[in-house]
Design a protein around this motif. Sequence first.
Motif: not given
Length: 344
Positions: A274-284, A316-325
């Motif tokens: 899990e990513l946490k940051s005050v400077k960057f907006k993290i989204a999915n 967002c500044d950072v995007l987290v996602l799930h990919l199969d490969d």
Amino acid sequence: MHAPRLFEKKIFVYGLPILFILFTSILAISPLMQKHPKLAIAVTYDLTLTAPLLFLFLSKKKAKNKLKTVPFFIMGILLATVLLPENQQEHVNYIKTYLFPVVECAVLLLVLYKIYKSVRIFKYNSKQSEDINTIINQSVHEIFGTSKMSYFIASEIIMLYYLLFSWKKQKTTHKAFTHHKENASIALCCGFLLIIVIETFTFHILLSKWNGIAAWMLTATSIYTAFMIIAHMKVLIQKPSVLTPKNLCLKNGLLANMNIDLKDIDRVEACSKELKSVKFKIANLGLSKESHNHNIAIYFKQKQTIDKAYGLKEHCDVLVLHLDDKNRFINELGAALETIVPST
């Protein structure tokens, strides 16, 4: 500054006709009506004609606002029927008999014209793009503008398209990446469908003993939700995320999609924590703000926009996602980034 001005303008456009209707309604039930019965004529035409025409004038007679005058007209007829005594409804009956059918025909012709226009726009946009979501969004926005209602209409049409007409996985010449095989997305959707079927059947029987209308309203809502879930599953399977030489197009069923210029990507890396940051907006690309089921993180040079269902947007500044490969995706995207920004 633009949003507050637009909000103030809408309050003026809608508020003034509504205040006019309220004032006329109060006049209709006041003692003045008994002293001056002829006021019923003025009240009738103020409610049914003046208020709709006032709204049309304030909205600058835009084509997309013409249909919005109809609810004012219908509301005026209903109010005049309810508030005025039966012996003072002669002019209300004239409007119901002669004017209402004309308005009804005009609305029908306008709707048919919009359908004809939408078919032409849809055909034109289908030649410009291969993505059905883009085609539908562009077509709807060209007809209805970029209001919240247009986003809602576009989302509903996209849902119906995948539910009823899309039965084959769309072919692409670009590099595709699926995101439903290794996680529990499909299983979760199937679980929700099963729950909806069982709960709807049970609650329909219980509610029907109390109120039949409420029971059928709940059933209709449940069926609609089930249709949305089925369409979402079909999009998950049929529309993978795609990497082109210049763009990265990420998809998550009906929930969200994102079109990113490769020049705006700083780096990509494997990430399951899990990513946490005050400077960057993290989204999915999911519904919740926090993500616990991702395996990739993409960092951007500048804020990017996630287009979600019904016109909702998230930056967002950072995007987290799930990919199969994930390994193939990281390698392919890394190689594409090197061709755009040579490593030093």
